[in-house]
Design an enzyme around this catalytic site. Structure first.
Site, PDB file in Angstrom:
ATOM      1  N   LYS A 197      12.251   5.498  -2.676  1.00 20.86           N
ATOM      2  CA  LYS A 197      12.916   5.254  -3.959  1.00 20.86           C
ATOM      3  C   LYS A 197      12.057   5.802  -5.100  1.00 20.86           C
ATOM      4  O   LYS A 197      10.890   5.440  -5.246  1.00 20.86           O
ATOM      5  CB  LYS A 197      13.159   3.766  -4.207  1.00 20.86           C
ATOM      6  CG  LYS A 197      14.010   3.580  -5.463  1.00 20.86           C
ATOM      7  CD  LYS A 197      14.042   2.157  -5.948  1.00 20.86           C
ATOM      8  CE  LYS A 197      12.913   1.798  -6.844  1.00 20.86           C
ATOM      9  NZ  LYS A 197      12.888   2.504  -8.146  1.00 20.86           N
ATOM     10  N   GLU A 271      -0.838   0.576  -3.677  1.00 22.47           N
ATOM     11  CA  GLU A 271      -1.683   1.343  -4.608  1.00 22.47           C
ATOM     12  C   GLU A 271      -1.314   0.879  -6.003  1.00 22.47           C
ATOM     13  O   GLU A 271      -0.245   1.224  -6.507  1.00 22.47           O
ATOM     14  CB  GLU A 271      -1.400   2.852  -4.460  1.00 22.47           C
ATOM     15  CG  GLU A 271      -1.652   3.401  -3.070  1.00 22.47           C
ATOM     16  CD  GLU A 271      -3.127   3.572  -2.759  1.00 22.47           C
ATOM     17  OE1 GLU A 271      -3.955   3.413  -3.667  1.00 22.47           O
ATOM     18  OE2 GLU A 271      -3.452   3.833  -1.586  1.00 22.47           O
ATOM     19  N   CYS A 305      -3.245   5.884 -13.177  1.00 22.65           N
ATOM     20  CA  CYS A 305      -3.746   4.613 -12.653  1.00 22.65           C
ATOM     21  C   CYS A 305      -5.269   4.568 -12.694  1.00 22.65           C
ATOM     22  O   CYS A 305      -5.861   3.531 -12.925  1.00 22.65           O
ATOM     23  CB  CYS A 305      -3.260   4.420 -11.228  1.00 22.65           C
ATOM     24  SG  CYS A 305      -3.630   5.839 -10.183  1.00 22.65           S
ATOM     25  N   GLU A 402      -4.647  -3.473 -18.095  1.00 22.73           N
ATOM     26  CA  GLU A 402      -4.235  -2.068 -18.026  1.00 22.73           C
ATOM     27  C   GLU A 402      -3.221  -1.768 -19.130  1.00 22.73           C
ATOM     28  O   GLU A 402      -2.188  -2.434 -19.209  1.00 22.73           O
ATOM     29  CB  GLU A 402      -3.602  -1.795 -16.657  1.00 22.73           C
ATOM     30  CG  GLU A 402      -3.328  -0.321 -16.431  1.00 22.73           C
ATOM     31  CD  GLU A 402      -2.629  -0.038 -15.103  1.00 22.73           C
ATOM     32  OE1 GLU A 402      -1.663  -0.760 -14.772  1.00 22.73           O
ATOM     33  OE2 GLU A 402      -3.033   0.915 -14.435  1.00 22.73           O
TER      34      GLU A 402
HETATM   35  P1  NAD Z   1       6.179  -0.675 -11.647  1.00 23.58           P
HETATM   36  O1  NAD Z   1       5.443  -1.588 -10.743  1.00 23.58           O
HETATM   37  O2  NAD Z   1       6.919  -1.238 -12.779  1.00 23.58           O
HETATM   38  O3  NAD Z   1       7.266   0.148 -10.799  1.00 23.58           O
HETATM   39  C1  NAD Z   1       6.890   0.923  -9.676  1.00 23.58           C
HETATM   40  C2  NAD Z   1       8.092   1.091  -8.778  1.00 23.58           C
HETATM   41  O4  NAD Z   1       8.451  -0.182  -8.241  1.00 23.58           O
HETATM   42  C3  NAD Z   1       9.335   1.604  -9.489  1.00 23.58           C
HETATM   43  O5  NAD Z   1       9.992   2.511  -8.635  1.00 23.58           O
HETATM   44  C4  NAD Z   1      10.171   0.343  -9.686  1.00 23.58           C
HETATM   45  O6  NAD Z   1      11.551   0.584  -9.752  1.00 23.58           O
HETATM   46  C5  NAD Z   1       9.832  -0.436  -8.432  1.00 23.58           C
HETATM   47  N1  NAD Z   1      10.014  -1.885  -8.526  1.00 23.58           N
HETATM   48  C6  NAD Z   1      10.051  -2.665  -9.637  1.00 23.58           C
HETATM   49  N2  NAD Z   1      10.220  -3.962  -9.278  1.00 23.58           N
HETATM   50  C7  NAD Z   1      10.268  -3.992  -7.919  1.00 23.58           C
HETATM   51  C8  NAD Z   1      10.411  -5.036  -6.950  1.00 23.58           C
HETATM   52  N3  NAD Z   1      10.529  -6.325  -7.307  1.00 23.58           N
HETATM   53  N4  NAD Z   1      10.410  -4.715  -5.639  1.00 23.58           N
HETATM   54  C9  NAD Z   1      10.258  -3.428  -5.257  1.00 23.58           C
HETATM   55  N5  NAD Z   1      10.146  -2.392  -6.122  1.00 23.58           N
HETATM   56  C10 NAD Z   1      10.142  -2.679  -7.436  1.00 23.58           C
HETATM   57  O7  NAD Z   1       5.125   0.430 -12.096  1.00 23.58           O
HETATM   58  P2  NAD Z   1       5.361   1.664 -13.080  1.00 23.58           P
HETATM   59  O8  NAD Z   1       5.409   1.144 -14.475  1.00 23.58           O
HETATM   60  O9  NAD Z   1       6.484   2.504 -12.580  1.00 23.58           O
HETATM   61  O10 NAD Z   1       4.015   2.503 -12.854  1.00 23.58           O
HETATM   62  C11 NAD Z   1       2.842   2.263 -13.511  1.00 23.58           C
HETATM   63  C12 NAD Z   1       1.900   1.478 -12.616  1.00 23.58           C
HETATM   64  O11 NAD Z   1       1.635   2.204 -11.419  1.00 23.58           O
HETATM   65  C13 NAD Z   1       0.545   1.278 -13.267  1.00 23.58           C
HETATM   66  O12 NAD Z   1       0.137  -0.043 -13.073  1.00 23.58           O
HETATM   67  C14 NAD Z   1      -0.360   2.237 -12.488  1.00 23.58           C
HETATM   68  O13 NAD Z   1      -1.707   1.886 -12.485  1.00 23.58           O
HETATM   69  C15 NAD Z   1       0.250   2.207 -11.140  1.00 23.58           C
HETATM   70  N6  NAD Z   1      -0.133   3.384 -10.350  1.00 23.58           N
HETATM   71  C16 NAD Z   1      -1.056   3.231  -9.347  1.00 23.58           C
HETATM   72  C17 NAD Z   1      -1.455   4.342  -8.598  1.00 23.58           C
HETATM   73  C18 NAD Z   1      -2.464   4.214  -7.491  1.00 23.58           C
HETATM   74  O14 NAD Z   1      -2.621   5.157  -6.718  1.00 23.58           O
HETATM   75  N7  NAD Z   1      -3.167   3.094  -7.390  1.00 23.58           N
HETATM   76  C19 NAD Z   1      -0.899   5.597  -8.862  1.00 23.58           C
HETATM   77  C20 NAD Z   1       0.034   5.709  -9.892  1.00 23.58           C
HETATM   78  C21 NAD Z   1       0.421   4.581 -10.619  1.00 23.58           C
END
Ligand code: NAD
Length: 494
Positions: A197, A271, A305, A402
């Site tokens: 997704k 992650e 991230c 963050e």
């Molecule tokens: P988010 O957690 O809001 O969303 C990430 C994904 O999860 C999206 O596709 C979203 O639709 C989905 N999602 C939301 N609620 C969900 C649920 N209850 N169950 C399953 N899926 C769900 O994060 P974001 O705002 O899209 O991304 C930013 C975050 O990602 C930051 O915290 C960043 O640090 C992190 N990030 C981490 C890495 C890493 O490698 N550690 C890499 C990139 C981004």
């Protein structure tokens, strides 16, 4: 004398903002007005009958609309993935699987320019970054894992690497195509099938990847790509026939997922977020260090991230480093992400821009001393000036939480032990950077900093052969490199 030099620098930097635009051509990218769900090798209308807009954060114009997958759509995708796993993919000789993965990489390379433009339009990131980092790195992950597919006995000597089945993969918006590559390539190489997704704000390169997968003739159902928001992601996580969850996103959602799969036999890698410390010692090459700090937090709008969002500077060089950072901030070009001169593009969404503004207010209210670039911002779209805070305490929210934007919290330190303690004092542990002339200091710090990656005299460097992942609330499991194969196999004996 020093003052004169400063003024010269400022003049030079000011004029750099007046560079003639060098716009990448938007017309080199084909974006359909509507995208359906990619299930079983075909684009299918959603059971939900719902679509939502995806916009260009640089000008708030609609780019396209994409389907919103509901539980029935997720179920259909999981069934397609299971069928492809049982009937085709797990039975296929590994060297044949490798050819498909390799073919996907080659087609991505051929379409690199178009993919870069679409990534920039949908995500707001500067074209330089999409063109030089995101897209080549995504293709390289497919190349790299294509190489592993028929060599798993060397990756896991004397053990038999068995695939898991169907992998449910959920990705964020900051590196949309790259995150899809990080997830899909190792899953396929180890013989699993996929339901992925994309993020709701950056779905377009995932849909382009679906077209590439079709063009590569990957057997139907081996990779299924869905669009939708959190409820779609939750439906994947909770589906009983998914064997593994690979999630990249916020710590908050990571915790929800961990709770949801507790008590099931689903494997997981998470992650999550980060609050990386960049540490500058007095013996560091300061100009190089400042450039690394700027690159680490301001390029890509701080939407990284592992962004170096905290900076620790040794007291004796503190004033000098702050002056250099302020000068460099004034030289950064904020604006149209399609312009090849742009350093800082658009913030990915209005919601994210609001979050960043909220944190800037918190920083001011906590007594932080704020400095922001004086650059003008475009009148339309979501933009934020690069901002730094000094006079920040360890407990202040801008140094603990963050922000995911171009905001840097800066503190000073005197000794190695002090900075190690300060750097480790967050719930996160994804990455860190150390700038010093002394190898001994680097070794001392890399063993004591609780971070998955520690860069020395550089920052934000990636390679498909290197594992990446976090400690503490930054998650668990590793992606990339040989380590990135492990989460997709269970090891048995021959
Ligand atoms: P988010 O957690 O809001 O969303 C990430 C994904 O999860 C999206 O596709 C979203 O639709 C989905 N999602 C939301 N609620 C969900 C649920 N209850 N169950 C399953 N899926 C769900 O994060 P974001 O705002 O899209 O991304 C930013 C975050 O990602 C930051 O915290 C960043 O640090 C992190 N990030 C981490 C890495 C890493 O490698 N550690 C890499 C990139 C981004």
């Amino acid at each position: 004398m020093a003052k004169e030099k400063d003024n010269t620098l400022r003049l030079k930097f000011d004029s750099s903002r007046n560079l003639a635009p060098a716009l990448e051509s938007r017309s080199a990218a084909k974006i359909d007005s509507k995208y359906d769900l990619f299930i079983n090798g075909k684009f299918e209308k959603p059971d939900s009958k719902k679509y939502f807009d995806t916009i260009n954060p640089a000008d708030e114009e609609k780019l396209s609309e994409v389907a919103e997958a509901n539980e029935a759509d997720v179920d259909k995708a999981v069934k397609a993935a299971r069928n492809a796993y049982d009937k085709t993919w797990k039975k296929m000789p590994a060297k044949e699987r490798a050819k498909y993965i390799y073919r996907i990489a080659r087609i991505m390379q051929e379409k690199a320019r178009e993919l870069a433009i679409i990534e920039t339009l949908d995500a707001g990131k500067p074209i330089r970054e999409s063109r030089d980092f995101d897209i080549p790195m995504a293709a390289n992950h497919f190349f790299y894992y294509a190489g592993w597919a028929d060599k798993l006995e060397y990756a896991f000597p004397n053990r038999k690497a068995n695939s898991l089945g169907v992998a449910g993969q959920i990705i964020p918006w900051n590196f949309p195509l790259l995150m899809a590559a990080w997830k899909i390539a190792p899953a396929l190489a180890t013989g699993n099938t996929v339901v992925l997704k994309a993020s709701e704000t950056t779905p377009l390169t995932a849909m382009k990847l679906a077209e590439i997968i079709q063009e590569a003739d990957l057997p139907p159902g081996v990779v299924n790509i869905l669009t939708g928001a959190g409820t779609t992601g939750a439906a994947i996580v909770n589906h009983p026939d998914v064997n593994k969850i690979a999630f990249t996103g916020s710590t908050e959602v990571g915790k929800i997922i961990q709770r949801a799969i507790a008590g099931t036999d689903k494997k997981a890698t998470l992650e999550l977020g980060g609050k990386a410390a960049n540490i500058i010692f007095e013996d560091a090459p300061l100009d190089q260090a400042v450039e690394g700090v700027i690159n680490g937090i301001f390029f890509n709008q701080g939407h990284v991230c592992c962004a170096g969002s905290r900076l620790f500077v040794q007291e004796s060089v503190f004033d000098e480093v702050i002056r250099k950072i302020k000068d460099r901030l004034e030289s950064l070009i904020v604006g149209n992400p399609l312009d090849k001169n742009t350093d800082i593009g658009a913030i990915n969404s209005r919601a994210q821009l609001d979050t960043i503004h909220k944190y800037i207010k918190i920083g001011i209210n906590e007594g932080g001393e704020m400095f922001e670039s004086s650059c003008a911002l475009p009148s339309k779209g979501f933009y934020c000036r690069p901002t730094i805070f000094t006079n920040v305490s360890q407990s202040s929210r801008i140094s603990q939480e963050e922000i995911f934007g171009p905001v840097l919290a800066i503190q000073s330190f005197r000794t190695d032990d002090e900075v190690i303690e300060k750097a480790n004092n967050t719930p996160y542990g994804l990455s860190a950077g150390v700038w010093t002339d002394k190898g001994s200091k680097i070794f001392n710090l890399t063993t004591k900093l609780r971070a998955g990656v520690v860069w020395a005299n550089t920052f934000n460097k990636f390679d498909p052969t290197s594992p990446f992942g976090g400690y503490k609330e930054s998650g668990f499991g590793r992606e990339g490199g040989l380590h990135g194969l492990s989460p997709y196999v269970h090891l048995g004996s021959y």
